[in-house]
Design a protein around this motif. Structure first.
Motif, mmCIF file in Angstrom:
data_model
loop_
_atom_site.group_PDB
_atom_site.id
_atom_site.type_symbol
_atom_site.label_atom_id
_atom_site.label_comp_id
_atom_site.label_asym_id
_atom_site.label_seq_id
_atom_site.Cartn_x
_atom_site.Cartn_y
_atom_site.Cartn_z
ATOM 1 N N ASP A 1 -6.611 -53.928 -57.802
ATOM 2 C CA ASP A 1 -8.104 -54.352 -57.493
ATOM 3 C C ASP A 1 -8.089 -55.678 -56.548
ATOM 4 N N GLU A 2 -8.966 -55.689 -55.820
ATOM 5 C CA GLU A 2 -9.078 -57.013 -55.056
ATOM 6 C C GLU A 2 -10.155 -57.920 -55.481
ATOM 7 N N THR B 1 -13.918 -57.111 -62.001
ATOM 8 C CA THR B 1 -15.105 -56.321 -62.421
ATOM 9 C C THR B 1 -15.183 -56.780 -63.917
ATOM 10 N N HIS C 1 -12.580 -55.882 -66.294
ATOM 11 C CA HIS C 1 -11.439 -56.859 -66.606
ATOM 12 C C HIS C 1 -11.457 -57.692 -67.594
ATOM 13 N N ALA D 1 -7.423 -52.507 -68.070
ATOM 14 C CA ALA D 1 -8.000 -53.272 -66.892
ATOM 15 C C ALA D 1 -7.820 -54.839 -67.269
#
Length: 348
Positions: free
Chosen positions: A13-14, A17, A20, A26
């Motif tokens: 992921d960049e 979210t 996370h 995540a």
């Protein structure tokens, strides 16, 4: 694999979210890929288990401190919020005479924050911790919804050891003691203000953000009578001096002509109506030493990069308790009071 840790996970992921922060896979990917990979803590339990030979020395005492950092912008000339967090906590320990050993680091991350930014912050924290000889050994991560934070906030706590016989406190200051600073004043506050870009100011100023533990140890070796030290962060040198004057029940007089200020900082303050004595510093401290040890203390400071600009700026007196005054360049005197309110928000 180091210290028994599993190989770091790969985070694709960049941006962060809410997932996370949910406690699942995540979140583990974020923590292990960004923070654990950078800090290499000793194990993956819910607490750090620490030992040090310094703790076994008879008469040694633990020092503990904590601080939160909310600077805007989070990256600025001379550092970022990560360097600020490590330096700030190391310095809070060092000015009390402690040798910093361990830090914790907790992050509150705004949804949408760039993962690349977090990696840069973590790398900066690791580099500064290595320079200061401390380890980041535990931490925490939370994610809040978009708009509930300003990209990322950092809270660090620190543990150090005060060697036997070392007693640094503002109440130790005596009449005649000399006030020393290790460098120029106001650089951090001025650099942050310029970096915000709101006032179209053009300057090469950089934050003075630096760890001062080595400076304190060198000063103590040269001037063992060092009474106390304070890092002049929020509220600037003026607020730090007022705290010392109050705690020691003495007065302090400054010499305006001795105050080390860059022309750019003085000019910025004149344009904006700010007082540089109240601007934040993140690598500048004020220390009080007996008069007969002042020259040795200054020499020790000036031998280090973080103390190259050290000067004497005033002295303690048996005057009105808690009063700080300044002898001006024109021969008059003015009161230097504690900061009321805040000149600049989100400065550290």
């Amino acid at each position: 694999m180091k210290d028994g840790l599993r190989p770091a996970r790969t985070l694709r992921d960049e941006r962060v979210t809410l997932a996370h922060g949910g406690g699942g896979r995540a979140m583990r990917d974020l923590v292990e890929s960004v923070f654990t990979a950078a800090f290499e803590p000793p194990g993956m339990e819910d607490q750090a288990r620490l030992t040090s030979a310094a703790l076994a020395e008879p008469g040694a005492r633990l020092a503990f401190t904590t601080d939160s950092f909310v600077v805007t912008p989070v990256e600025f000339p001379g550092g970022d919020i990560g360097k600020l967090a490590v330096c700030g906590t190391v310095n809070d320990l060092a000015v009390g005479g402690a040798r910093p050993l361990w830090l914790s680091a907790a992050f509150i991350i705004e949804e949408g924050c760039e993962v690349a930014l977090l990696r840069r912050i973590a790398a900066t924290m690791r580099a500064e911790a290595d320079r200061a000889g401390v380890r980041i050994v535990t931490g925490d991560t939370k994610v809040v919804q978009r708009g509930a934070a300003d990209r990322v906030y950092v809270t660090t706590s620190g543990v150090g050891v005060i060697p036997p016989g070392r007693e640094m406190a503002a109440g130790n200051v005596r009449p005649g003691d000399v006030a020393l600073v290790n460098g120029v004043l106001g650089d951090h506050g001025a650099a942050i203000l310029a970096a915000r870009g709101d006032l179209a100011l053009s300057t090469d100023l950089q934050s003075d953000c630096a760890s001062l533990d080595r400076l304190i140890e060198a000063t103590l070796a040269a001037a063992p009578g060092l009474r106390c030290a304070r890092d002049a962060t929020r509220g600037g040198i003026a607020s730090a001096l007022n705290e010392i004057a109050e705690a020691s029940a003495l007065s302090i007089e400054l010499d305006e002509t001795a105050l080390p200020l860059r022309p750019e900082v003085k000019g910025m303050c004149e344009i904006l109506g700010l007082d540089p004595l109240y601007l934040a510093n993140e690598g500048t401290l004020v220390a009080f030493v007996p008069e007969d040890q002042a020259d040795a203390a200054l020499a020790a400071m000036r031998a280090l990069p973080e103390g190259a600009g050290a000067v004497a700026i005033g002295r303690a007196q048996a005057g009105e308790p808690g009063r700080v005054t300044m002898r001006t360049a024109f021969g008059g005197r003015r009161i230097v009071d504690m900061l009321v309110g805040e000149q600049l928000p989100r400065i550290c």
